[in-house]
Design a protein around this motif. Structure first.
Motif, PDB file in Angstrom:
ATOM      1  N   PHE A  95      23.095  10.250  34.280  1.00  0.00           N
ATOM      2  CA  PHE A  95      24.706   8.580  33.690  1.00  0.00           C
ATOM      3  C   PHE A  95      25.234   9.350  32.430  1.00  0.00           C
ATOM      4  O   PHE A  95      26.340   9.215  32.067  1.00  0.00           O
ATOM      5  CB  PHE A  95      24.189   7.358  33.588  1.00  0.00           C
ATOM      6  CG  PHE A  95      25.287   6.261  33.302  1.00  0.00           C
ATOM      7  CD1 PHE A  95      25.538   5.933  34.261  1.00  0.00           C
ATOM      8  CD2 PHE A  95      25.669   5.770  32.388  1.00  0.00           C
ATOM      9  CE1 PHE A  95      27.379   5.060  34.107  1.00  0.00           C
ATOM     10  CE2 PHE A  95      26.224   5.453  31.855  1.00  0.00           C
ATOM     11  CZ  PHE A  95      27.324   5.047  33.033  1.00  0.00           C
ATOM     12  N   THR A  96      24.171   9.561  31.618  1.00  0.00           N
ATOM     13  CA  THR A  96      24.372  10.031  29.893  1.00  0.00           C
ATOM     14  C   THR A  96      25.005  11.493  29.945  1.00  0.00           C
ATOM     15  O   THR A  96      25.642  11.572  29.086  1.00  0.00           O
ATOM     16  CB  THR A  96      23.091   9.568  29.153  1.00  0.00           C
ATOM     17  OG1 THR A  96      21.915  10.595  29.864  1.00  0.00           O
ATOM     18  CG2 THR A  96      22.801   8.781  28.842  1.00  0.00           C
ATOM     19  N   LYS A  97      24.377  12.184  30.700  1.00  0.00           N
ATOM     20  CA  LYS A  97      25.045  13.745  30.664  1.00  0.00           C
ATOM     21  C   LYS A  97      26.517  13.520  30.953  1.00  0.00           C
ATOM     22  O   LYS A  97      27.283  13.855  30.419  1.00  0.00           O
ATOM     23  CB  LYS A  97      24.579  13.920  31.827  1.00  0.00           C
ATOM     24  CG  LYS A  97      23.287  14.849  31.705  1.00  0.00           C
ATOM     25  CD  LYS A  97      22.687  15.802  32.517  1.00  0.00           C
ATOM     26  CE  LYS A  97      21.677  16.265  33.068  1.00  0.00           C
ATOM     27  NZ  LYS A  97      21.066  17.706  33.343  1.00  0.00           N
ATOM     28  N   GLU A  98      27.074  12.482  31.566  1.00  0.00           N
ATOM     29  CA  GLU A  98      28.351  12.681  32.271  1.00  0.00           C
ATOM     30  C   GLU A  98      28.885  11.489  31.595  1.00  0.00           C
ATOM     31  O   GLU A  98      30.368  11.889  30.972  1.00  0.00           O
ATOM     32  CB  GLU A  98      28.474  12.063  33.115  1.00  0.00           C
ATOM     33  CG  GLU A  98      29.619  12.280  34.223  1.00  0.00           C
ATOM     34  CD  GLU A  98      30.214  13.319  34.999  1.00  0.00           C
ATOM     35  OE1 GLU A  98      30.816  14.049  34.279  1.00  0.00           O
ATOM     36  OE2 GLU A  98      29.285  13.898  34.906  1.00  0.00           O
ATOM     37  N   ILE A  99      28.810  10.822  29.854  1.00  0.00           N
ATOM     38  CA  ILE A  99      29.331  10.386  29.296  1.00  0.00           C
ATOM     39  C   ILE A  99      29.013  10.049  28.066  1.00  0.00           C
ATOM     40  O   ILE A  99      30.173   9.928  27.331  1.00  0.00           O
ATOM     41  CB  ILE A  99      28.809   8.656  29.691  1.00  0.00           C
ATOM     42  CG1 ILE A  99      27.636   8.072  29.139  1.00  0.00           C
ATOM     43  CG2 ILE A  99      28.937   7.670  31.081  1.00  0.00           C
ATOM     44  CD1 ILE A  99      26.923   7.312  27.843  1.00  0.00           C
ATOM     45  N   LYS A 100      27.891  11.179  27.647  1.00  0.00           N
ATOM     46  CA  LYS A 100      27.971  11.789  26.332  1.00  0.00           C
ATOM     47  C   LYS A 100      29.440  12.259  25.557  1.00  0.00           C
ATOM     48  O   LYS A 100      29.199  12.053  23.888  1.00  0.00           O
ATOM     49  CB  LYS A 100      26.614  12.850  26.064  1.00  0.00           C
ATOM     50  CG  LYS A 100      27.166  14.191  27.051  1.00  0.00           C
ATOM     51  CD  LYS A 100      25.921  14.935  26.624  1.00  0.00           C
ATOM     52  CE  LYS A 100      26.324  16.849  27.378  1.00  0.00           C
ATOM     53  NZ  LYS A 100      25.508  17.571  26.739  1.00  0.00           N
ATOM     54  N   GLN A 108      37.166   6.431  36.172  1.00  0.00           N
ATOM     55  CA  GLN A 108      37.310   7.421  36.674  1.00  0.00           C
ATOM     56  C   GLN A 108      36.196   7.591  36.283  1.00  0.00           C
ATOM     57  O   GLN A 108      34.606   9.232  36.718  1.00  0.00           O
ATOM     58  CB  GLN A 108      38.383   8.554  36.067  1.00  0.00           C
ATOM     59  CG  GLN A 108      39.627   8.672  37.032  1.00  0.00           C
ATOM     60  CD  GLN A 108      39.890   6.826  37.051  1.00  0.00           C
ATOM     61  OE1 GLN A 108      40.338   6.161  35.611  1.00  0.00           O
ATOM     62  NE2 GLN A 108      40.844   6.250  38.263  1.00  0.00           N
ATOM     63  N   THR A 109      35.683   7.758  34.978  1.00  0.00           N
ATOM     64  CA  THR A 109      34.516   8.609  34.148  1.00  0.00           C
ATOM     65  C   THR A 109      32.671   7.528  35.007  1.00  0.00           C
ATOM     66  O   THR A 109      32.026   8.454  34.769  1.00  0.00           O
ATOM     67  CB  THR A 109      34.530   8.494  32.847  1.00  0.00           C
ATOM     68  OG1 THR A 109      35.822   9.323  32.023  1.00  0.00           O
ATOM     69  CG2 THR A 109      33.357   8.784  31.783  1.00  0.00           C
ATOM     70  N   LEU A 110      33.184   5.835  34.859  1.00  0.00           N
ATOM     71  CA  LEU A 110      32.306   5.616  35.543  1.00  0.00           C
ATOM     72  C   LEU A 110      32.038   6.171  36.779  1.00  0.00           C
ATOM     73  O   LEU A 110      30.389   6.091  36.879  1.00  0.00           O
ATOM     74  CB  LEU A 110      32.983   4.210  35.351  1.00  0.00           C
ATOM     75  CG  LEU A 110      31.131   2.881  35.846  1.00  0.00           C
ATOM     76  CD1 LEU A 110      29.924   3.245  35.334  1.00  0.00           C
ATOM     77  CD2 LEU A 110      31.775   1.269  35.587  1.00  0.00           C
ATOM     78  N   SER A 111      32.725   6.534  37.578  1.00  0.00           N
ATOM     79  CA  SER A 111      32.648   6.555  39.169  1.00  0.00           C
ATOM     80  C   SER A 111      31.505   8.423  39.205  1.00  0.00           C
ATOM     81  O   SER A 111      30.602   8.058  39.500  1.00  0.00           O
ATOM     82  CB  SER A 111      34.205   6.604  40.028  1.00  0.00           C
ATOM     83  OG  SER A 111      33.838   6.578  41.068  1.00  0.00           O
ATOM     84  N   ALA A 112      32.166   8.841  38.019  1.00  0.00           N
ATOM     85  CA  ALA A 112      31.594  10.296  38.284  1.00  0.00           C
ATOM     86  C   ALA A 112      30.175  10.486  37.446  1.00  0.00           C
ATOM     87  O   ALA A 112      29.204  10.355  38.116  1.00  0.00           O
ATOM     88  CB  ALA A 112      32.416  11.631  37.107  1.00  0.00           C
ATOM     89  N   ALA A 113      30.207   9.518  36.600  1.00  0.00           N
ATOM     90  CA  ALA A 113      28.346   9.125  36.155  1.00  0.00           C
ATOM     91  C   ALA A 113      27.756   8.436  37.446  1.00  0.00           C
ATOM     92  O   ALA A 113      26.274   8.677  37.187  1.00  0.00           O
ATOM     93  CB  ALA A 113      28.449   7.552  34.899  1.00  0.00           C
ATOM     94  N   LEU A 114      28.440   7.506  37.690  1.00  0.00           N
ATOM     95  CA  LEU A 114      26.933   6.983  38.852  1.00  0.00           C
ATOM     96  C   LEU A 114      27.198   8.187  39.875  1.00  0.00           C
ATOM     97  O   LEU A 114      25.411   7.982  40.448  1.00  0.00           O
ATOM     98  CB  LEU A 114      28.000   5.924  39.645  1.00  0.00           C
ATOM     99  CG  LEU A 114      28.421   4.459  38.471  1.00  0.00           C
ATOM    100  CD1 LEU A 114      28.707   3.019  39.046  1.00  0.00           C
ATOM    101  CD2 LEU A 114      27.374   3.401  38.029  1.00  0.00           C
ATOM    102  N   ASN A 115      27.791   8.833  40.169  1.00  0.00           N
ATOM    103  CA  ASN A 115      27.084   9.618  41.355  1.00  0.00           C
ATOM    104  C   ASN A 115      26.124  10.590  40.492  1.00  0.00           C
ATOM    105  O   ASN A 115      25.817  11.393  41.424  1.00  0.00           O
ATOM    106  CB  ASN A 115      29.111  10.413  41.316  1.00  0.00           C
ATOM    107  CG  ASN A 115      29.285   9.498  42.821  1.00  0.00           C
ATOM    108  OD1 ASN A 115      29.007   9.420  43.977  1.00  0.00           O
ATOM    109  ND2 ASN A 115      30.274   8.877  41.901  1.00  0.00           N
ATOM    110  N   LYS A 116      26.922  11.395  39.545  1.00  0.00           N
ATOM    111  CA  LYS A 116      25.567  11.685  38.490  1.00  0.00           C
ATOM    112  C   LYS A 116      24.374  11.348  38.506  1.00  0.00           C
ATOM    113  O   LYS A 116      23.915  11.846  38.216  1.00  0.00           O
ATOM    114  CB  LYS A 116      26.405  12.191  37.076  1.00  0.00           C
ATOM    115  CG  LYS A 116      25.799  13.161  36.894  1.00  0.00           C
ATOM    116  CD  LYS A 116      25.469  15.097  37.330  1.00  0.00           C
ATOM    117  CE  LYS A 116      24.676  16.038  36.611  1.00  0.00           C
ATOM    118  NZ  LYS A 116      24.993  17.132  37.192  1.00  0.00           N
TER     119      LYS A 116
END
Length: 559
Positions: A95-100, A108-116
């Protein structure tokens, strides 16, 4: 007005709210564990994992996404305990890799972070199993893709995804028959949902959170505030039972029952499965919950615990652990001064006798822990610091500790770490005996793993609740013989159950039976079992040793 993004300040509050939620509910999550052994630990492991990160997160005064990502990821990775804790830390890592690198999180970012997060966690597990925390995480990640295309309201989206996560959780018994047989949902999935619900409720203003909610750490502070902390326990009795339904029960009745339980307490679990209802509630009047349950049918598996007394005991244990950690740091400094050697060894074990056995076999550091307390990745890293060697072999000696050892291995760069996948104490002893000085690390790992696989293990303990598992009906207080692949024997007598278990694992090729007696057994009692085993299995030598392990009356091995 709808909020469409999450900034760093809000994310900090949401994370701490999730940590607070699971910390308050860890005990009843523990009770969802399928095995009825006196060491249910999923809630504890997940809580301690996220709390390790929460301590880092609360120290950030002016948070950015980058600073939060580092605190959450590294705090959880180092604090991870048990399989559930390691998986949780990997969810946070992804999750943190996607939002850092973001200033704010949109849908869209939250969706990508949950999938990551889900992708990272699945990769961390060698053989992912559905019907677990992974299934719940993936369900929410997939649902977020769908919901993000239907709304721009962040709150609505998260609320819908959390509701779907709870729906997926309710179906875990259909994916894992052992859950259905025990009448519970997956404990790891339940823990994840508590964290998610705490975070979502914070965002929506349903739950307020202060970044100072964590208690001061340290031996003196923990001990001094033990009594004060119990004032935070609003409902003092953890009450649980199973209702054997004798009257019609439907969704309306279930909802009515839940509303009643909510009126007299909190931490409600009310799971209706065919002809039974499993109930858990924290309340100040257990009798009210019991009387209501009786209105639907007869009760079994009744259990009432005073949480204020248990909390006080835990604070004292935490203080003792803090002192032990300080000692470990001092030992690491001493190790750095010693001459560096080729190979070093770390083992996880509980009991002074087991400690001495491993030390006698050449183990440099024995980490106190095992089934009743899974050591964290941080504990592993501290132990590695204490061993001044180029190559270090770690023997987890428990299947729930292997992931934490692997995680520690991945975080070390200046030493070569080998994790020997030992799942029991006897396997660990066999692995150490088979070590060959002077051989390459990979070669030693190969034949240590081979030799440990030739050992059959068993443990004798008691059941903490009624359940149905491995096609056996178990009552609270029964004695259980647990083998490498499940429960092998159930009875009321310790020695009789131990002999029945040995019958299942001793075959014609067996030559040696080793019996390690725990701290609750005397040498004379253990000698009687050894003599009975010699008589029953005449073709085997029987060796008796003091283990001093808690909880387990005996640990045995057959080779």
């Amino acid at each position: 007005m709808a909020m469409n993004t999450i900034d760093a300040a809000m994310l900090q509050k949401m994370f701490l709210a999730g940590a607070k939620r699971i910390e308050s509910k860890k005990e009843w999550i523990n009770e969802l564990n399928v095995f009825p052994v006196p060491d249910g630990d999923t809630g504890t492991n997940m809580s301690m994992t996220i709390m390790a990160a929460a301590k880092e997160v609360r120290e950030i005064e002016n948070p950015t996404m980058d600073s939060l990502a580092k605190a959450i990821s590294m705090g959880a990775l180092r604090g991870a305990r048990g399989n559930s804790g390691v998986i949780l830390s990997q969810l946070f890592r992804g999750f943190t890799k996607e939002i850092k690198d973001m200033e704010e999180i949109n849908l869209q970012t939250l969706s990508a972070a949950l999938n990551k997060a889900t992708e990272t966690a699945y990769k961390a597990v060698m053989k992912p199993k559905e019907g677990t925390i992974l299934t719940v995480a993936k369900g929410m990640a997939d649902q977020m893709i769908k919901v993000a295309a239907e709304t721009e309201d962040m709150g609505e989206a998260m609320d819908r995804v959390a509701a779907y996560g709870e729906e997926v959780l309710s179906k875990t018994p259909d994916l894992l028959p052992v859950l259905k047989q025990a009448g519970v949902v997956d404990s790891g999935g339940q823990g994840l949902m508590e964290i998610v619900r705490g975070a979502v409720d914070c965002f929506l203003g349903r739950e307020d959170i202060s970044v100072e909610f964590l208690n001061p750490s340290g031996t003196e502070a923990s001990t001094r505030e033990a009594k004060a902390d119990t004032a935070d326990i609003k409902f003092g009795y953890c009450t649980e039972f199973i209702v054997n339904l004798e009257k019609p029960f439907d969704e309306y009745t279930e909802d009515e029952f839940k509303q009643y339980l909510s009126s007299i307490g909190d931490s409600i679990v009310c799971v209706w499965l065919e002809d039974i209802v499993k109930v858990h509630v924290h309340t100040n009047d257990p009798g009210l919950a019991i009387q209501k349950g009786l209105s639907y049918g007869s009760l079994t598996s009744m259990k009432i615990d005073n949480m204020r007394e248990e909390h006080h005991e835990k604070v004292i244990k935490d203080a003792q652990k803090a002192a032990a950690q300080q000692l470990a740091q001092d030992q690491a400094k001493q190790a750095a001064k010693q001459k560096r050697k080729e190979d070093g060894f770390i083992a996880v074990a509980a009991g002074d006798g087991m400690n001495e056995i491993f030390k006698g076999l050449g183990v440099d550091v024995v980490i106190e822990g095992g089934q009743t307390m899974n050591p964290s990745t941080e504990d592993m890293l501290n132990a590695i610091d204490q061993v001044n060697a180029d190559h270090i072999f770690i023997l987890p000696n428990n299947k729930n500790i292997i992931l934490a050892a692997n995680q520690a291995q991945s975080m070390i760069e200046d030493k070569e770490i080998f994790v020997v996948p030992t799942k029991t104490i006897p396997q660990g002893i066999a692995a150490m005996i088979s070590y060959v000085p002077g051989e390459a690390g990979e070669e030693n790992l190969e034949h240590m793993t081979l030799e440990m696989g030739l050992i059959k293990s068993g443990q004798i303990t008691y059941a903490v609740r009624d359940t149905q598992i491995d096609d056996k009906t178990i009552k609270e207080g029964d004695i259980m013989g647990i083998g490498d692949d499940g429960i092998l024997a159930v009875g009321q007598d310790i020695d009789a159950t131990a002999l029945a278990m040995l019958e299942r694992i001793v075959d014609d090729s067996a030559e040696l039976i080793s019996i390690y007696y725990g701290r609750d057994m005397t040498k004379d009692q253990a000698q009687m079992l050894a003599e009975a085993a010699e008589e029953k299995f005449g073709g085997c030598d029987v060796e008796l040793q003091y283990g001093g392990q808690p909880v387990y009356y005996y640990v045995v091995s057959v080779e």
